[in-house]
Design an enzyme around this catalytic site. Structure first.
Site, PDB file in Angstrom:
ATOM      1  N   CYS A  19       1.383  -5.351  -1.467  1.00  0.00           N
ATOM      2  CA  CYS A  19       0.087  -5.442  -2.147  1.00  0.00           C
ATOM      3  C   CYS A  19      -0.060  -4.396  -3.254  1.00  0.00           C
ATOM      4  O   CYS A  19      -0.592  -4.687  -4.317  1.00  0.00           O
ATOM      5  CB  CYS A  19      -1.051  -5.273  -1.137  1.00  0.00           C
ATOM      6  SG  CYS A  19      -1.231  -6.686  -0.032  1.00  0.00           S
ATOM      7  N   GLY A  20       0.410  -3.184  -3.009  1.00  0.00           N
ATOM      8  CA  GLY A  20       0.255  -2.146  -4.014  1.00  0.00           C
ATOM      9  C   GLY A  20       1.142  -2.347  -5.223  1.00  0.00           C
ATOM     10  O   GLY A  20       0.911  -1.762  -6.271  1.00  0.00           O
TER      11      GLY A  20
END
Length: 234
Positions: free
Chosen positions: A77-78
């Site tokens: 996600c990051g």
């Protein structure tokens, strides 16, 4: 002190995850976790072998390979917000709800949630998630050392009550709003999320993409509305 112990979640007898949690409502936690991962659980119970801190979830359509792919996306996600949001869209359709709630009611929810946090009052070390009806009635509150666990317990409760999707409910959180918490609200079909703390940038982006009204910094009679503001009546 707040109790923290590991919980192993099994699906059809196969270990899939271990989470650190506050014991209690473990079946709800396991079901909520599986819902958020798109595993379509049918039920949950303590493990047949009576292993401590273990819950076995029944999921007839469980695909272990698909679960590994899901965890890989979550861990990324990051790195790629767009990819993460697209992954959530596979499991959670855009929330379609005509729910509108007065701003004054939303502003009152964090204090009402705090009043229901018995374990926090005793330990000062737990997060909470509360599910409220459109008229402000508190339907369910769960506490845990992990904010995501508290939400999973609420979602698991709603599943067992046959209340999903949560199209006429508001989810209130005692802390900040991270991406995975909006993800869980989207999977549950909950149109409004209110939190005492701040949202992350990706949480706001996901809320807008999935049609969720996101309210942060809800305290001292004020709040910021980051997405789908039309649901908040002045």
């Amino acid at each position: 002190m707040a109790v923290e112990e590991p919980l192993e979640i099994r699906v059809n007898g196969a270990p899939v995850a271990v989470t650190m949690r506050t014991p209690g409502n473990d079946e709800e936690l396991a079901i909520g976790f599986c819902l958020a991962e798109g595993l379509q659980p049918a039920g949950a119970a303590l493990a047949d072998d009576l292993a401590a801190n273990t819950v076995d979830v029944e999921a007839p359509g469980f695909d272990p390979e698909r679960l590994r792919r899901s965890f890989y996306v979550s861990s990324s996600c990051g790195v790629c917000g767009k990819g993460a949001i697209e992954a959530v869209a596979v499991e959670a359709s855009r929330v379609e709800s005509d729910l509108r709630v007065a701003a004054s009611l939303l502003l009152s929810l964090p204090d009402r949630l705090r009043e229901a946090q018995d374990a926090f009052a005793a330990t000062g070390g737990l997060h909470a998630a509360g599910l409220f009806a459109a008229d402000g009635t508190l339907l369910c509150v769960r506490e845990d050392v992990g904010r995501h666990n508290a939400v999973d317990k609420v979602l698991g409760w709603a599943f067992l009550e046959g209340s999903l999707p949560l199209a006429d409910c508001v989810l209130c959180l005692s802390g900040r709003i991270a991406f995975e918490l909006v993800q869980k609200a989207a999977v549950a079909g909950c149109p409004i999320v209110v939190a005492v703390g701040a949202p992350s940038s990706l949480a706001v982006e996901l809320a807008g993409d999935r049609g969720i009204t996101l309210c942060g910094f809800t305290r001292n009679g004020r709040m910021n509305v980051y997405s789908e503001a039309w649901r908040v009546d002045s």
